[in-house]
Design an enzyme around this catalytic site. Structure first.
Site, PDB file in Angstrom:
ATOM      1  N   THR A 250     -88.038 -18.789  20.466  1.00 32.56           N
ATOM      2  CA  THR A 250     -88.268 -20.575  19.906  1.00 32.56           C
ATOM      3  C   THR A 250     -89.786 -20.832  19.716  1.00 32.56           C
ATOM      4  OG1 THR A 250     -88.207 -23.125  20.566  1.00 32.56           O
ATOM      5  CG2 THR A 250     -88.811 -21.243  21.766  1.00 32.56           C
TER       6      THR A 250
ATOM      7  N   GLU B 136     -93.330 -37.060  11.439  1.00 32.43           N
ATOM      8  CA  GLU B 136     -92.209 -36.755  12.855  1.00 32.43           C
ATOM      9  C   GLU B 136     -91.122 -37.055  12.745  1.00 32.43           C
ATOM     10  OE1 GLU B 136     -93.235 -34.911  16.429  1.00 32.43           O
ATOM     11  OE2 GLU B 136     -93.966 -34.497  14.283  1.00 32.43           O
TER      12      GLU B 136
END
Length: 281
Positions: free
Chosen positions: A266, A156
Protein backbone atom coordinates in the site's frame (compact mmCIF):
# COMPACT_ATOMS: atom_id res chain seq x y z
CA UNK A 1 -1.64 -12.27 9.26
CA UNK A 2 -3.02 -13.33 12.64
CA UNK A 3 -4.81 -9.98 12.94
CA UNK A 4 -6.32 -10.40 9.47
CA UNK A 5 -7.41 -13.94 10.28
CA UNK A 6 -9.17 -12.68 13.43
CA UNK A 7 -11.05 -10.11 11.35
CA UNK A 8 -12.16 -12.76 8.91
CA UNK A 9 -13.82 -14.62 11.79
CA UNK A 10 -16.17 -11.67 12.36
CA UNK A 11 -19.50 -11.71 10.55
CA UNK A 12 -19.23 -8.57 8.43
CA UNK A 13 -22.49 -8.06 6.57
CA UNK A 14 -21.91 -8.09 2.79
CA UNK A 15 -18.17 -8.31 3.49
CA UNK A 16 -18.09 -4.63 4.50
CA UNK A 17 -15.97 -4.03 7.59
CA UNK A 18 -16.57 -1.04 9.90
CA UNK A 19 -13.70 1.37 10.44
CA UNK A 20 -13.15 0.51 14.13
CA UNK A 21 -12.64 -2.77 15.96
CA UNK A 22 -12.78 -3.36 19.73
CA UNK A 23 -9.88 -5.64 20.59
CA UNK A 24 -9.59 -5.13 24.36
CA UNK A 25 -11.61 -8.29 24.97
CA UNK A 26 -11.77 -11.63 23.21
CA UNK A 27 -13.14 -12.17 20.72
CA UNK A 28 -12.76 -8.82 18.90
CA UNK A 29 -15.96 -7.00 17.93
CA UNK A 30 -16.98 -4.13 15.69
CA UNK A 31 -16.60 -0.70 17.28
CA UNK A 32 -19.00 1.19 14.99
CA UNK A 33 -21.10 0.76 11.87
CA UNK A 34 -19.30 3.24 9.59
CA UNK A 35 -18.09 1.87 6.25
CA UNK A 36 -15.42 3.64 4.23
CA UNK A 37 -13.39 2.60 1.20
CA UNK A 38 -11.39 5.80 1.63
CA UNK A 39 -9.99 7.18 4.87
CA UNK A 40 -9.81 4.60 7.71
CA UNK A 41 -10.74 1.63 5.53
CA UNK A 42 -8.95 1.55 2.18
CA UNK A 43 -5.91 -0.60 2.91
CA UNK A 44 -7.93 -3.45 4.39
CA UNK A 45 -9.69 -4.19 1.11
CA UNK A 46 -6.49 -3.68 -0.86
CA UNK A 47 -4.62 -6.23 1.22
CA UNK A 48 -7.30 -8.90 1.03
CA UNK A 49 -6.36 -9.26 -2.62
CA UNK A 50 -2.64 -8.65 -2.32
CA UNK A 51 -2.05 -11.07 0.55
CA UNK A 52 -3.61 -13.76 -1.63
CA UNK A 53 -1.46 -12.77 -4.61
CA UNK A 54 1.82 -12.54 -2.73
CA UNK A 55 1.19 -15.91 -1.13
CA UNK A 56 1.06 -17.55 -4.53
CA UNK A 57 -2.76 -17.66 -4.71
CA UNK A 58 -2.79 -20.59 -2.31
CA UNK A 59 -4.74 -19.20 0.65
CA UNK A 60 -8.15 -19.02 -0.98
CA UNK A 61 -9.88 -17.71 2.15
CA UNK A 62 -8.42 -14.28 1.40
CA UNK A 63 -9.56 -14.36 -2.21
CA UNK A 64 -13.06 -15.48 -1.19
CA UNK A 65 -13.23 -12.69 1.37
CA UNK A 66 -12.00 -10.17 -1.17
CA UNK A 67 -14.66 -11.17 -3.70
CA UNK A 68 -17.35 -11.04 -1.01
CA UNK A 69 -16.22 -7.55 -0.02
CA UNK A 70 -16.08 -6.37 -3.63
CA UNK A 71 -19.62 -7.62 -4.23
CA UNK A 72 -20.71 -5.69 -1.13
CA UNK A 73 -18.94 -2.54 -2.32
CA UNK A 74 -20.47 -2.69 -5.80
CA UNK A 75 -23.97 -3.61 -4.57
CA UNK A 76 -24.16 -1.25 -1.59
CA UNK A 77 -21.71 1.62 -2.08
CA UNK A 78 -21.23 2.19 -5.82
CA UNK A 79 -23.56 4.81 -7.29
CA UNK A 80 -23.91 6.78 -10.50
CA UNK A 81 -24.13 10.56 -10.63
CA UNK A 82 -26.22 12.91 -12.70
CA UNK A 83 -26.12 14.51 -15.20
CA UNK A 84 -23.03 12.76 -16.64
CA UNK A 85 -23.37 9.31 -15.07
CA UNK A 86 -20.05 9.16 -13.28
CA UNK A 87 -19.54 6.03 -11.19
CA UNK A 88 -18.43 6.71 -7.61
CA UNK A 89 -18.10 4.88 -4.31
CA UNK A 90 -19.95 6.36 -1.34
CA UNK A 91 -19.66 5.84 2.43
CA UNK A 92 -21.98 4.62 5.15
CA UNK A 93 -22.32 6.67 8.35
CA UNK A 94 -24.53 5.06 11.01
CA UNK A 95 -26.32 3.16 8.28
CA UNK A 96 -26.92 6.23 6.09
CA UNK A 97 -25.37 6.62 2.64
CA UNK A 98 -23.08 9.65 2.40
CA UNK A 99 -22.42 10.57 -1.22
CA UNK A 100 -18.80 11.52 -0.63
CA UNK A 101 -15.79 10.08 -2.42
CA UNK A 102 -12.28 10.49 -1.05
CA UNK A 103 -9.23 10.75 -3.27
CA UNK A 104 -8.01 7.86 -1.11
CA UNK A 105 -10.82 5.74 -2.61
CA UNK A 106 -9.28 6.13 -6.05
CA UNK A 107 -7.00 3.16 -5.38
CA UNK A 108 -10.08 0.99 -5.91
CA UNK A 109 -10.17 1.28 -9.69
CA UNK A 110 -6.77 -0.33 -10.07
CA UNK A 111 -7.40 -2.86 -7.35
CA UNK A 112 -10.62 -4.03 -9.02
CA UNK A 113 -8.80 -4.37 -12.33
CA UNK A 114 -6.01 -6.40 -10.73
CA UNK A 115 -8.58 -8.60 -9.03
CA UNK A 116 -10.37 -9.14 -12.33
CA UNK A 117 -7.24 -10.14 -14.23
CA UNK A 118 -6.27 -12.61 -11.51
CA UNK A 119 -9.74 -14.00 -10.84
CA UNK A 120 -9.75 -17.78 -10.27
CA UNK A 121 -12.57 -18.19 -12.80
CA UNK A 122 -10.70 -16.23 -15.46
CA UNK A 123 -10.93 -12.71 -16.85
CA UNK A 124 -13.87 -13.63 -19.08
CA UNK A 125 -16.04 -14.72 -16.15
CA UNK A 126 -19.05 -12.55 -15.32
CA UNK A 127 -17.64 -11.68 -11.89
CA UNK A 128 -14.27 -10.60 -13.28
CA UNK A 129 -15.88 -8.55 -16.03
CA UNK A 130 -18.10 -6.81 -13.50
CA UNK A 131 -15.08 -5.93 -11.38
CA UNK A 132 -13.09 -4.71 -14.39
CA UNK A 133 -15.95 -2.57 -15.72
CA UNK A 134 -16.47 -0.93 -12.33
CA UNK A 135 -12.72 -0.35 -11.96
CA UNK A 136 -12.52 1.41 -15.31
CA UNK A 137 -15.55 3.55 -14.49
CA UNK A 138 -14.09 4.59 -11.13
CA UNK A 139 -10.78 5.45 -12.81
CA UNK A 140 -12.60 7.84 -15.15
CA UNK A 141 -14.35 9.51 -12.23
CA UNK A 142 -11.04 9.94 -10.42
CA UNK A 143 -9.56 11.49 -13.55
CA UNK A 144 -12.52 13.88 -13.68
CA UNK A 145 -11.81 14.91 -10.08
CA UNK A 146 -8.58 16.34 -11.50
CA UNK A 147 -9.79 17.53 -14.88
CA UNK A 148 -12.74 19.54 -13.57
CA UNK A 149 -10.72 21.75 -11.22
CA UNK A 150 -9.09 24.97 -12.40
CA UNK A 151 -5.61 23.66 -11.59
CA UNK A 152 -6.08 20.18 -13.01
CA UNK A 153 -5.49 18.78 -9.51
CA UNK A 154 -7.93 16.87 -7.33
CA UNK A 155 -9.33 18.01 -3.98
CA UNK A 156 -9.12 15.70 -0.96
CA UNK A 157 -12.69 14.56 -1.58
CA UNK A 158 -15.78 15.49 -3.59
CA UNK A 159 -19.48 15.48 -2.77
CA UNK A 160 -22.07 14.16 -5.22
CA UNK A 161 -25.55 15.71 -5.42
CA UNK A 162 -27.88 14.28 -8.04
CA UNK A 163 -30.10 17.35 -7.80
CA UNK A 164 -27.33 19.75 -8.81
CA UNK A 165 -26.28 20.93 -12.25
CA UNK A 166 -22.80 19.46 -11.79
CA UNK A 167 -21.97 15.87 -10.93
CA UNK A 168 -19.84 16.78 -7.92
CA UNK A 169 -18.34 19.66 -6.03
CA UNK A 170 -15.33 19.92 -3.77
CA UNK A 171 -16.13 19.69 -0.08
CA UNK A 172 -14.63 21.51 2.87
CA UNK A 173 -11.20 20.01 2.10
CA UNK A 174 -10.28 21.69 -1.21
CA UNK A 175 -6.57 21.01 -0.86
CA UNK A 176 -4.35 18.70 -2.89
CA UNK A 177 -1.54 17.11 -0.90
CA UNK A 178 0.16 15.24 -3.76
CA UNK A 179 -1.78 12.03 -3.19
CA UNK A 180 -0.94 8.92 -5.27
CA UNK A 181 -4.14 6.84 -5.52
CA UNK A 182 -5.30 8.00 -8.94
CA UNK A 183 -1.81 7.65 -10.40
CA UNK A 184 -1.68 4.14 -8.92
CA UNK A 185 -4.93 3.14 -10.60
CA UNK A 186 -3.86 4.60 -13.94
CA UNK A 187 -0.57 2.69 -13.80
CA UNK A 188 -2.29 -0.62 -13.01
CA UNK A 189 -4.94 -0.19 -15.69
CA UNK A 190 -2.39 0.70 -18.35
CA UNK A 191 -0.11 -2.15 -17.27
CA UNK A 192 -2.96 -4.62 -17.62
CA UNK A 193 -4.94 -3.27 -20.58
CA UNK A 194 -2.34 -1.28 -22.56
CA UNK A 195 -5.06 1.29 -23.30
CA UNK A 196 -3.11 4.52 -24.03
CA UNK A 197 -5.84 6.71 -22.55
CA UNK A 198 -4.50 5.95 -19.06
CA UNK A 199 -1.10 7.28 -20.06
CA UNK A 200 -2.73 10.42 -21.44
CA UNK A 201 -4.64 11.05 -18.21
CA UNK A 202 -1.51 10.44 -16.15
CA UNK A 203 0.48 12.84 -18.29
CA UNK A 204 -2.14 15.54 -17.74
CA UNK A 205 -1.91 15.02 -13.98
CA UNK A 206 1.89 15.18 -14.07
CA UNK A 207 1.81 18.41 -16.09
CA UNK A 208 -0.59 19.98 -13.55
CA UNK A 209 1.73 18.95 -10.71
CA UNK A 210 4.72 20.45 -12.54
CA UNK A 211 2.88 23.70 -13.20
CA UNK A 212 1.33 24.31 -9.79
CA UNK A 213 3.29 22.30 -7.22
CA UNK A 214 6.94 22.56 -8.21
CA UNK A 215 9.19 24.80 -6.10
CA UNK A 216 12.90 25.54 -5.94
CA UNK A 217 13.25 22.97 -3.15
CA UNK A 218 10.77 20.27 -4.13
CA UNK A 219 7.03 20.06 -4.63
CA UNK A 220 4.36 21.72 -2.52
CA UNK A 221 0.83 20.82 -1.58
CA UNK A 222 -1.90 23.15 -2.86
CA UNK A 223 -4.26 24.79 -0.37
CA UNK A 224 -7.16 25.06 -2.83
CA UNK A 225 -7.24 23.37 -6.24
CA UNK A 226 -9.17 26.30 -7.73
CA UNK A 227 -6.90 28.99 -6.27
CA UNK A 228 -3.49 27.32 -6.70
CA UNK A 229 -1.86 28.77 -3.57
CA UNK A 230 1.05 26.59 -2.46
CA UNK A 231 1.36 25.20 1.05
CA UNK A 232 4.74 24.78 2.75
CA UNK A 233 4.66 20.98 2.92
CA UNK A 234 5.51 17.92 0.86
CA UNK A 235 4.33 14.51 2.02
CA UNK A 236 6.84 11.65 1.77
CA UNK A 237 4.34 9.57 -0.20
CA UNK A 238 4.73 11.97 -3.10
CA UNK A 239 8.22 10.62 -3.77
CA UNK A 240 7.55 7.06 -2.65
CA UNK A 241 4.26 6.62 -4.50
CA UNK A 242 2.92 9.43 -6.70
CA UNK A 243 6.05 10.06 -8.76
CA UNK A 244 6.88 6.35 -8.85
CA UNK A 245 3.52 5.42 -10.34
CA UNK A 246 3.55 8.33 -12.79
CA UNK A 247 7.04 7.31 -13.94
CA UNK A 248 6.18 3.62 -14.29
CA UNK A 249 3.03 4.59 -16.19
CA UNK A 250 5.16 6.10 -18.96
CA UNK A 251 8.15 3.70 -18.78
CA UNK A 252 8.41 0.70 -21.10
CA UNK A 253 11.79 -0.57 -19.87
CA UNK A 254 10.96 -1.88 -16.36
CA UNK A 255 10.50 -5.57 -15.53
CA UNK A 256 7.44 -5.10 -13.31
CA UNK A 257 4.89 -7.88 -13.90
CA UNK A 258 1.77 -7.53 -11.77
CA UNK A 259 0.28 -10.77 -13.01
CA UNK A 260 3.23 -13.08 -12.40
CA UNK A 261 6.02 -11.71 -10.24
CA UNK A 262 5.32 -8.49 -8.33
CA UNK A 263 2.94 -7.14 -5.72
CA UNK A 264 2.96 -3.46 -4.71
CA UNK A 265 2.17 -2.91 -1.06
CA UNK A 266 0.00 0.00 0.00
CA UNK A 267 3.07 2.29 0.13
CA UNK A 268 4.09 1.41 -3.45
CA UNK A 269 7.03 -0.83 -2.57
CA UNK A 270 7.26 -3.56 -5.26
CA UNK A 271 7.65 -6.94 -3.57
CA UNK A 272 8.42 -10.25 -5.23
CA UNK A 273 5.83 -12.96 -4.71
CA UNK A 274 6.92 -15.28 -1.92
CA UNK A 275 7.51 -18.19 -4.27
CA UNK A 276 10.03 -16.04 -6.19
CA UNK A 277 11.79 -14.42 -3.25
CA UNK A 278 15.44 -15.41 -2.71
CA UNK A 279 16.20 -17.89 0.04
CA UNK A 280 17.46 -16.26 3.28
CA UNK A 281 21.15 -16.65 4.06
Amino acid sequence: MRALDELLKLDAEFGLYPTFIYNSKQPPSFGNSDISIGAMGDSFYEYLLKVWLQGGKREMKYRHMYDKSVNGIIDKLVHMSRPNYLTYVAELKRGRVVHKMDHLSCFLGGNLALGAYTHPNGLDSLTAQRQLKTGKQLAYTCYQMYAQSKSGLSPEFVMFDNGAKEDFKKGHAPYYILRPETSETLFILYHLTKDPVYREWGWEIFQAIEEHCKTDAGYAAIKDVDRMTQDNRMESFFLAETLKYLYLLQDDTNDIDLLNTHVFNTEAHPLKRLSLAPEPY
